[in-house]
Design a protein around this motif. Structure first.
Motif, short mmCIF file in Angstrom:
data_model
loop_
_atom_site.label_atom_id
_atom_site.label_comp_id
_atom_site.label_asym_id
_atom_site.label_seq_id
_atom_site.Cartn_x
_atom_site.Cartn_y
_atom_site.Cartn_z
N PRO A 63 6.70 -15.77 -8.21
CA PRO A 63 5.70 -15.45 -7.19
C PRO A 63 6.01 -14.10 -6.55
CG PRO A 63 7.15 -17.20 -6.43
CD PRO A 63 7.50 -16.92 -7.86
N ILE A 64 4.97 -13.36 -6.27
CA ILE A 64 5.14 -12.04 -5.66
C ILE A 64 4.93 -12.20 -4.14
CG2 ILE A 64 2.72 -11.41 -6.09
CD1 ILE A 64 3.73 -8.52 -6.51
N THR A 65 5.82 -11.59 -3.39
CA THR A 65 5.71 -11.69 -1.93
C THR A 65 4.56 -10.82 -1.45
OG1 THR A 65 7.21 -9.84 -1.53
CG2 THR A 65 8.21 -12.04 -1.72
N PRO A 66 3.97 -11.16 -0.31
CA PRO A 66 2.88 -10.33 0.23
C PRO A 66 3.34 -8.88 0.48
CG PRO A 66 2.95 -12.44 1.36
CD PRO A 66 4.15 -12.39 0.47
N GLU A 67 4.59 -8.73 0.91
CA GLU A 67 5.10 -7.38 1.19
C GLU A 67 5.15 -6.55 -0.09
OE1 GLU A 67 6.64 -10.20 2.16
OE2 GLU A 67 6.33 -10.13 4.33
N LYS A 68 5.66 -7.16 -1.16
CA LYS A 68 5.75 -6.44 -2.43
C LYS A 68 4.35 -6.12 -2.98
CE LYS A 68 7.98 -6.31 -6.85
NZ LYS A 68 9.06 -6.72 -7.70
N LYS A 69 3.45 -7.08 -2.82
CA LYS A 69 2.08 -6.86 -3.29
C LYS A 69 1.43 -5.70 -2.53
CE LYS A 69 -1.97 -9.60 -4.48
NZ LYS A 69 -2.57 -10.92 -4.46
N LEU A 70 1.65 -5.65 -1.23
CA LEU A 70 1.11 -4.56 -0.42
C LEU A 70 1.74 -3.23 -0.82
CD1 LEU A 70 -0.60 -3.45 1.90
CD2 LEU A 70 1.28 -4.06 3.46
N ALA A 71 3.06 -3.22 -1.02
CA ALA A 71 3.74 -1.98 -1.41
C ALA A 71 3.21 -1.46 -2.74
CB ALA A 71 5.25 -2.23 -1.49
N GLU A 72 3.01 -2.35 -3.70
CA GLU A 72 2.46 -1.94 -5.01
C GLU A 72 1.05 -1.40 -4.85
OE1 GLU A 72 2.72 -5.11 -7.86
OE2 GLU A 72 4.92 -5.16 -7.75
N PHE A 73 0.24 -2.07 -4.01
CA PHE A 73 -1.13 -1.61 -3.79
C PHE A 73 -1.15 -0.21 -3.19
CE2 PHE A 73 -4.76 -1.07 -0.96
CZ PHE A 73 -5.81 -1.23 -1.86
N LEU A 74 -0.32 -0.02 -2.16
CA LEU A 74 -0.29 1.29 -1.49
C LEU A 74 0.25 2.38 -2.41
CD1 LEU A 74 0.83 0.24 2.08
CD2 LEU A 74 -1.46 0.91 1.33
N GLN A 75 1.18 2.03 -3.26
CA GLN A 75 1.72 3.00 -4.22
C GLN A 75 0.63 3.42 -5.20
OE1 GLN A 75 5.03 1.56 -6.48
NE2 GLN A 75 5.52 3.57 -7.30
N ASN A 76 -0.21 2.47 -5.61
CA ASN A 76 -1.29 2.77 -6.56
C ASN A 76 -2.53 3.34 -5.88
OD1 ASN A 76 0.23 1.83 -8.74
ND2 ASN A 76 -0.46 -0.27 -8.43
N ASN A 77 -2.58 3.28 -4.56
CA ASN A 77 -3.75 3.77 -3.81
C ASN A 77 -3.28 4.63 -2.64
OD1 ASN A 77 -6.12 2.10 -5.03
ND2 ASN A 77 -4.46 0.64 -4.71
N PRO A 78 -2.75 5.82 -2.91
CA PRO A 78 -2.22 6.66 -1.84
C PRO A 78 -3.28 7.07 -0.81
CG PRO A 78 -2.26 7.85 -3.93
CD PRO A 78 -2.61 6.44 -4.21
N ASP A 79 -4.54 7.12 -1.22
CA ASP A 79 -5.60 7.47 -0.27
C ASP A 79 -5.69 6.42 0.84
OD1 ASP A 79 -6.40 5.77 -2.37
OD2 ASP A 79 -8.52 6.15 -1.97
N VAL A 80 -5.47 5.15 0.52
CA VAL A 80 -5.49 4.10 1.54
C VAL A 80 -4.30 4.29 2.48
CG1 VAL A 80 -5.33 1.60 1.94
CG2 VAL A 80 -6.70 2.48 0.03
N LEU A 81 -3.15 4.60 1.91
CA LEU A 81 -1.96 4.84 2.73
C LEU A 81 -2.19 5.99 3.69
CD1 LEU A 81 0.97 4.12 3.34
CD2 LEU A 81 1.66 5.65 1.48
N ASN A 82 -2.86 7.05 3.23
CA ASN A 82 -3.17 8.19 4.09
C ASN A 82 -4.16 7.79 5.19
OD1 ASN A 82 -1.48 9.94 2.74
ND2 ASN A 82 -3.07 10.58 1.30
#
Length: 97
Positions: free
Chosen positions: A70-89
């Motif tokens: 199982p993937i933790t919510p934190e890891k899932k969020l980190a992967e999402f933000l890494q793949n979507n830098p515009d959202v992080l910005n």
């Protein structure tokens, strides 16, 4: 009433457990089979990397299904933000610290 040992499998045919079939109260000698069960005994032992699967006639040993960690919510969020830098910005890096 008598009982008979039978062997249950899941919807994929994979062995689950041993259980009991009860004799029919109306038809002596006839046993009421639980769903997804067979009278055919699976192998007594098998290697750790395989699992018994009932194919409708007999048990075969297939590679054991791998259960994904199982993937933790934190890891899932980190992967999402890494793949979507515009959202992080948009949300700002400082707000995540």
């Amino acid at each position: 009433m008598q009982e008979k040992i039978v062997y249950q499998f899941n919807h994929s045919g994979l062995y689950v457990s041993q259980t009991v079939a009860d004799e029919s109260p109306r038809e002596p000698g006839i046993f009421l089979m639980p769903g997804n069960s067979t009278e055919i005994m699976p192998p007594e032992t098998w290697p750790d990397d395989v699992w018994p699967r009932f194919n409708g006639k007999d048990w075969t040993l297939i590679p054991k299904p791998k259960i994904q960690e199982p993937i933790t919510p934190e890891k899932k969020l980190a992967e999402f933000l890494q793949n979507n830098p515009d959202v992080l910005n948009l949300i700002g890096k400082d707000s995540l610290l």
